[in-house]
Scaffold this motif. Structure first.
Motif, PDB file in Angstrom:
ATOM      1  N   VAL A 145      33.386  62.676 -49.326  1.00  2.97           N
ATOM      2  CA  VAL A 145      34.952  61.928 -49.157  1.00  2.97           C
ATOM      3  C   VAL A 145      35.155  60.678 -49.781  1.00  2.97           C
ATOM      4  O   VAL A 145      36.097  60.635 -50.484  1.00  2.97           O
ATOM      5  CB  VAL A 145      35.056  63.236 -48.478  1.00  2.97           C
ATOM      6  CG1 VAL A 145      36.721  62.548 -48.263  1.00  2.97           C
ATOM      7  CG2 VAL A 145      35.721  64.348 -48.001  1.00  2.97           C
ATOM      8  N   VAL A 146      34.413  60.026 -48.640  1.00  2.90           N
ATOM      9  CA  VAL A 146      35.060  58.489 -48.048  1.00  2.90           C
ATOM     10  C   VAL A 146      34.742  57.897 -49.647  1.00  2.90           C
ATOM     11  O   VAL A 146      35.058  57.056 -50.654  1.00  2.90           O
ATOM     12  CB  VAL A 146      34.016  57.795 -47.426  1.00  2.90           C
ATOM     13  CG1 VAL A 146      34.340  56.217 -47.782  1.00  2.90           C
ATOM     14  CG2 VAL A 146      34.802  58.539 -45.988  1.00  2.90           C
ATOM     15  N   ALA A 147      33.364  58.133 -50.018  1.00  4.40           N
ATOM     16  CA  ALA A 147      32.931  57.163 -51.723  1.00  4.40           C
ATOM     17  C   ALA A 147      34.271  58.035 -52.896  1.00  4.40           C
ATOM     18  O   ALA A 147      33.736  57.423 -53.798  1.00  4.40           O
ATOM     19  CB  ALA A 147      31.262  57.797 -52.006  1.00  4.40           C
ATOM     20  N   GLY A 148      34.399  59.359 -52.271  1.00  2.11           N
ATOM     21  CA  GLY A 148      35.298  60.448 -53.810  1.00  2.11           C
ATOM     22  C   GLY A 148      36.589  59.388 -54.012  1.00  2.11           C
ATOM     23  O   GLY A 148      37.049  59.080 -54.927  1.00  2.11           O
ATOM     24  N   ILE A 149      37.134  59.097 -52.237  1.00  2.00           N
ATOM     25  CA  ILE A 149      38.305  57.957 -52.401  1.00  2.00           C
ATOM     26  C   ILE A 149      37.965  56.907 -52.995  1.00  2.00           C
ATOM     27  O   ILE A 149      39.005  56.572 -53.954  1.00  2.00           O
ATOM     28  CB  ILE A 149      38.985  58.519 -51.156  1.00  2.00           C
ATOM     29  CG1 ILE A 149      39.201  60.051 -50.511  1.00  2.00           C
ATOM     30  CG2 ILE A 149      39.907  57.816 -50.966  1.00  2.00           C
ATOM     31  CD1 ILE A 149      39.271  60.660 -49.340  1.00  2.00           C
ATOM     32  N   ALA A 150      37.030  55.955 -51.980  1.00  3.43           N
ATOM     33  CA  ALA A 150      36.914  54.565 -52.508  1.00  3.43           C
ATOM     34  C   ALA A 150      36.649  54.709 -54.305  1.00  3.43           C
ATOM     35  O   ALA A 150      37.666  53.409 -55.133  1.00  3.43           O
ATOM     36  CB  ALA A 150      35.170  54.648 -52.155  1.00  3.43           C
ATOM     37  N   GLN A 151      36.120  55.543 -55.207  1.00  2.68           N
ATOM     38  CA  GLN A 151      35.840  55.527 -55.754  1.00  2.68           C
ATOM     39  C   GLN A 151      36.974  55.569 -57.194  1.00  2.68           C
ATOM     40  O   GLN A 151      37.484  55.121 -57.730  1.00  2.68           O
ATOM     41  CB  GLN A 151      34.893  56.471 -56.500  1.00  2.68           C
ATOM     42  CG  GLN A 151      34.525  56.182 -58.193  1.00  2.68           C
ATOM     43  CD  GLN A 151      33.662  57.295 -58.440  1.00  2.68           C
ATOM     44  OE1 GLN A 151      33.312  58.085 -58.114  1.00  2.68           O
ATOM     45  NE2 GLN A 151      33.407  57.413 -59.952  1.00  2.68           N
ATOM     46  N   GLY A 152      38.041  56.888 -56.793  1.00  2.00           N
ATOM     47  CA  GLY A 152      39.524  56.677 -57.608  1.00  2.00           C
ATOM     48  C   GLY A 152      40.171  56.010 -57.119  1.00  2.00           C
ATOM     49  O   GLY A 152      41.030  55.630 -57.934  1.00  2.00           O
ATOM     50  N   ARG A 153      40.223  55.574 -55.970  1.00  2.00           N
ATOM     51  CA  ARG A 153      41.182  54.711 -55.677  1.00  2.00           C
ATOM     52  C   ARG A 153      41.124  53.548 -55.972  1.00  2.00           C
ATOM     53  O   ARG A 153      41.865  52.157 -55.404  1.00  2.00           O
ATOM     54  CB  ARG A 153      42.060  54.995 -54.489  1.00  2.00           C
ATOM     55  CG  ARG A 153      42.241  56.280 -53.908  1.00  2.00           C
ATOM     56  CD  ARG A 153      43.322  56.504 -54.978  1.00  2.00           C
ATOM     57  NE  ARG A 153      44.626  56.016 -54.658  1.00  2.00           N
ATOM     58  CZ  ARG A 153      45.494  55.814 -55.849  1.00  2.00           C
ATOM     59  NH1 ARG A 153      45.563  56.897 -57.119  1.00  2.00           N
ATOM     60  NH2 ARG A 153      46.324  54.654 -56.143  1.00  2.00           N
ATOM     61  N   GLY A 154      39.465  53.092 -55.824  1.00  2.00           N
ATOM     62  CA  GLY A 154      39.323  51.459 -56.943  1.00  2.00           C
ATOM     63  C   GLY A 154      40.044  50.692 -54.990  1.00  2.00           C
ATOM     64  O   GLY A 154      39.708  49.606 -55.423  1.00  2.00           O
ATOM     65  N   ILE A 155      38.705  51.561 -53.889  1.00  2.00           N
ATOM     66  CA  ILE A 155      38.582  50.829 -52.678  1.00  2.00           C
ATOM     67  C   ILE A 155      38.038  50.481 -52.133  1.00  2.00           C
ATOM     68  O   ILE A 155      36.873  51.533 -51.455  1.00  2.00           O
ATOM     69  CB  ILE A 155      39.919  51.760 -51.170  1.00  2.00           C
ATOM     70  CG1 ILE A 155      41.666  51.933 -52.659  1.00  2.00           C
ATOM     71  CG2 ILE A 155      40.334  51.006 -50.208  1.00  2.00           C
ATOM     72  CD1 ILE A 155      42.884  52.754 -51.448  1.00  2.00           C
ATOM     73  N   PRO A 156      37.196  49.696 -51.075  1.00  5.18           N
ATOM     74  CA  PRO A 156      35.757  49.168 -50.450  1.00  5.18           C
ATOM     75  C   PRO A 156      36.130  50.745 -49.524  1.00  5.18           C
ATOM     76  O   PRO A 156      36.794  51.105 -48.974  1.00  5.18           O
ATOM     77  CB  PRO A 156      36.328  48.226 -49.641  1.00  5.18           C
ATOM     78  CG  PRO A 156      37.254  47.620 -51.164  1.00  5.18           C
ATOM     79  CD  PRO A 156      37.843  48.062 -51.322  1.00  5.18           C
ATOM     80  N   ALA A 157      34.819  51.428 -49.375  1.00  2.00           N
ATOM     81  CA  ALA A 157      34.203  52.196 -48.603  1.00  2.00           C
ATOM     82  C   ALA A 157      34.894  52.563 -47.664  1.00  2.00           C
ATOM     83  O   ALA A 157      35.413  52.547 -46.495  1.00  2.00           O
ATOM     84  CB  ALA A 157      33.234  53.171 -48.580  1.00  2.00           C
ATOM     85  N   ASP A 158      34.601  51.385 -46.723  1.00  2.00           N
ATOM     86  CA  ASP A 158      35.197  50.408 -45.115  1.00  2.00           C
ATOM     87  C   ASP A 158      36.287  50.804 -45.296  1.00  2.00           C
ATOM     88  O   ASP A 158      36.899  50.761 -43.864  1.00  2.00           O
ATOM     89  CB  ASP A 158      34.708  49.301 -45.452  1.00  2.00           C
ATOM     90  CG  ASP A 158      32.716  48.757 -45.199  1.00  2.00           C
ATOM     91  OD1 ASP A 158      32.021  50.029 -44.598  1.00  2.00           O
ATOM     92  OD2 ASP A 158      32.520  47.985 -45.160  1.00  2.00           O
ATOM     93  N   ARG A 159      36.891  49.794 -45.892  1.00  2.00           N
ATOM     94  CA  ARG A 159      38.475  50.317 -46.108  1.00  2.00           C
ATOM     95  C   ARG A 159      39.152  51.869 -45.690  1.00  2.00           C
ATOM     96  O   ARG A 159      39.538  51.617 -44.395  1.00  2.00           O
ATOM     97  CB  ARG A 159      38.915  49.751 -47.064  1.00  2.00           C
ATOM     98  CG  ARG A 159      40.544  49.980 -47.120  1.00  2.00           C
ATOM     99  CD  ARG A 159      40.857  48.372 -47.804  1.00  2.00           C
ATOM    100  NE  ARG A 159      42.321  48.279 -48.322  1.00  2.00           N
ATOM    101  CZ  ARG A 159      43.783  47.939 -46.986  1.00  2.00           C
ATOM    102  NH1 ARG A 159      43.288  47.767 -46.122  1.00  2.00           N
ATOM    103  NH2 ARG A 159      45.099  48.246 -47.140  1.00  2.00           N
TER     104      ARG A 159
END
Length: 656
Positions: free
Chosen positions: A199-213
């Motif tokens: 989920v975190v990876a998908g959100i990070a990729q979709g929104r262009g946000i680092p996974a830590d954020r």
């Protein structure tokens, strides 16, 4: 007679234009998708209006290969669906985007002050994410709770004799253990950890946000819509009409400033508005799939699904009252009105005055998100999707000169109340009056809905007001301890189990709750102040959750007129500028036929979209699951326990 050939020629041209008209494909993801086809004929019939996962994925595949579908719009539910289903849809959306299409996701809320991580994860596969201004971004992480019944079974004197092979075969542990074994805990922890990673990876990729954020934002959730916008989790805050206007703009169709895609679709289907082939047509994914299957078998029938028999016939044309059986006499009780004279009337903006009618829309029961529940034991609900579809139906009906919304509701969901209020305002924007007639109770969310009306009419004995908000949960930990039921819990996200009824709020969660209550109350008071022309301090004096009778509400300016439904119908007829010596002609809107109730509507503009939808369990679970009983909400509802949403009046006995 020369007009007949000209009209026939125009109809031919309109059909030809529809062959190349762009299509906005709608994905209805408000109800959990079916997996396969139910074997039981009764279950099959009741689930006929629900999409299967294959419907959605195959429709997206057809859309990817069809140049006429440049835009997909998905309405995503507040509650979630299985992670695997989400990922199949995400993959299909990614393929559609890779082929050059534009995908827009919008949600009324990602969890109404509750968990919405799954729905949000789905939304991040789209080009744009829209969130209703009243909604939340419940990005709180993932959690899993497992019951252990060994203590309860021991008290009941039940002996379990069962075998298993090796320590990770944990299905039996719920019966033979009191808590996680080390192996069970390890397995469940990894499931949650792995799911969270995806989920975190998908959100990070979709929104262009680092996974830590992304993980930090999860620990801060749930977030308000404005915070989600500021942090880049969503792209726009807007209501449904604004989403569809943006979709229409993507196609490049001309915009007159008011019409959204749905308006354009009706005009195109009817050959109105001069849009020609540039005007987009709305179509649900399931309808598109069937149309595509027909095209594969017989290319000659390429535009079968887009055909229309006349103005608005495809999308929301109500049958005339004489045929539908939807007419009622406007005559009724002669309740003496005790208010000021009527405001200036409004000339009907549409249709032939000799055919003009007042649309009567019933909103009965608790306010819930989604569609009204299906089934003989479900009860009534003032469901946002059903009522807003009925309001759109009335707005598109050229014979409708005014509308009366009959509200009989103790309230419920804040988000659903605001969505209905918004659609009611859009009806008024067509230049036609809207009157709210209150039944025996129209309080809290029921009053919130009424704020969009030109006039509010209530009986003196109506219970209304209750301008306030509550939220929270019942903690049943001690009760479960007494009966010997234990729960193990594993979570990723600081607030993933915030609404669990098995533990109290933490200090941080209590702060989140207080922020939610403050925000909703302030919004409620501000909307009352604006709608009723009262100062905010004065509204606060009248609010604070207090319930008023209709008579007192009228005295305090919360209600305009005292009277019943027949009075509201006459007021609507009069304010529409129709002859005072005529009995108001009334049309029930929308009045779905038997066919409408079993077939899948072609789009959210279709008359059938106002028909009943999911079962009581899914409706209660999604609408109320974030408040009170959590996963026990459907059971609590059946037992008559208070489970409604934050805008609900306090329980009261019958007044004798």
């Amino acid at each position: 007679m020369a007009a007949i050939p000209r009209k026939a020629l125009a109809d031919v041209r309109q059909i030809a234009a529809r062959r190349t008209a762009p299509v906005v494909l709608e994905l209805d993801l408000m109800v959990e998708l079916l997996e396969g086809v139910p074997a039981d004929p009764v279950t099959f019939a009741l689930s006929r209006r629900r999409n299967t996962l294959r419907d959605i994925v195959e429709a997206l595949r057809h859309a990817t290969d069809d140049a006429r579908v440049p835009v997909v719009v998905a309405h995503i539910a507040a509650c979630g669906m299985p992670l695997a289903h989400i990922q199949e849809i995400r993959a299909a959306i990614s393929a559609f985007r890779a082929a050059g299409g534009t995908a827009i996701a919008y949600a009324d809320t990602f969890g109404e002050f509750g968990g919405g991580t799954g729905p949000y994860y789905l939304a991040t596969a789209f080009d744009e994410i829209w969130l209703a201004p009243c909604g939340d971004c419940g990005l709180t992480g993932l959690g899993m709770e497992t019951p252990f019944l060994r203590g309860a079974l021991d008290r009941l004197g039940v002996t379990v004799e069962i075998g298993q092979r090796y320590e990770y075969k944990n299905a039996v542990n719920t019966l033979v253990e009191r808590d996680f074994t080390p192996a069970h805990l390890e397995a469940v922890s990894r499931i949650i950890e792995s799911s969270a990673e995806q989920v975190v990876a998908g959100i990070a990729q979709g929104r262009g946000i680092p996974a830590d954020r992304v993980r930090r934002l999860i620990d801060l959730g749930p977030l308000t819509g404005t915070v989600a916008l500021d942090t880049g989790l969503v792209d726009r805050l807007g209501y449904r009409d604004e989403v569809y206007a943006a979709a229409r703009a993507r196609i490049g169709a001309s915009d007159d400033g008011e019409a959204a895609v749905g308006d354009a679709a009706v005009g195109d289907a009817a050959g109105e508005g001069g849009g020609g082939a540039s005007e987009p047509v709305l179509m649900y994914a399931s309808a598109s799939l069937r149309s595509a299957e027909r095209r594969e078998k017989s290319p000659v029938r390429r535009v079968t699904a887009f055909a229309a028999r006349g103005p608005g016939a495809l999308f929301l044309r109500e049958e005339p009252s004489a045929r539908s059986g939807g007419s009622e006499s406007g005559a009724g009780s002669e309740v003496e009105r005790q208010s000021s004279p009527l405001a200036p009337t409004v000339t009907p903006a549409h249709g032939d005055p000799r055919r003009s009618v007042v649309a009567l829309i019933y909103g009965t029961g608790p306010v819930v998100l989604g569609s009204a529940a299906a089934g003989p034991f479900s009860g009534q609900a003032l469901a946002s999707d059903s009522i807003t579809a009925a309001l759109r139906a009335a707005a598109r009906d050229e014979d409708v000169a005014a509308a009366v919304l009959r509200v009989s509701s103790p309230g419920g969901s804040y988000v659903a109340s605001d969505l209905i209020r918004r659609e009611a305002e859009r009806f008024r924007a067509t230049g036609r009056p809207l009157i709210v007639s209150m039944g025996d109770v129209a309080a809290s969310g029921g009053y919130f809905v009424a704020l969009a009306a030109d006039l509010i009419v209530a009986n003196p004995g109506t219970l209304t007001g209750s301008i306030g908000v509550f939220a929270g949960k019942q903690v049943v930990r001690d009760l479960l301890d007494k009966v010997g039921v234990g729960f193990g819990a594993v979570a990723e996200g600081e607030h993933a189990l915030m609404m669990s009824p098995r533990r109290p709020f933490t200090e941080g969660e209590r702060e989140k709750l207080e922020e939610f209550l403050d925000r909703v109350y302030a919004d409620f008071v501000d909307k009352v102040s604006l709608s009723r022309g009262l100062g905010r301090d004065r509204v606060h004096e009248l609010a604070r959750g207090r319930v008023w009778t209709g008579a007192d509400a009228h005295r305090h300016g919360l209600v305009d007129e005292l009277g019943g439904l027949s009075d509201a119908l006459r007021l609507a007829w009069s304010r529409a500028g129709l002859p005072a010596d005529e009995t108001p002609r009334v049309r029930l809107t929308a009045r779905p036929s038997v066919l409408d109730r079993v077939r899948t509507p072609r789009s959210s503009e279709d008359r059938g979209a106002a028909a009943v939808g999911p079962s009581l369990g899914s409706t209660v679970g999604s609408a109320f699951g974030s408040f009170g009983w959590g996963s026990f909400a459907p059971l609590a509802a059946r037992l008559g326990l208070p489970v409604a949403g934050p805008l609900t009046m306090p329980p009261m006995g019958r007044i004798h």
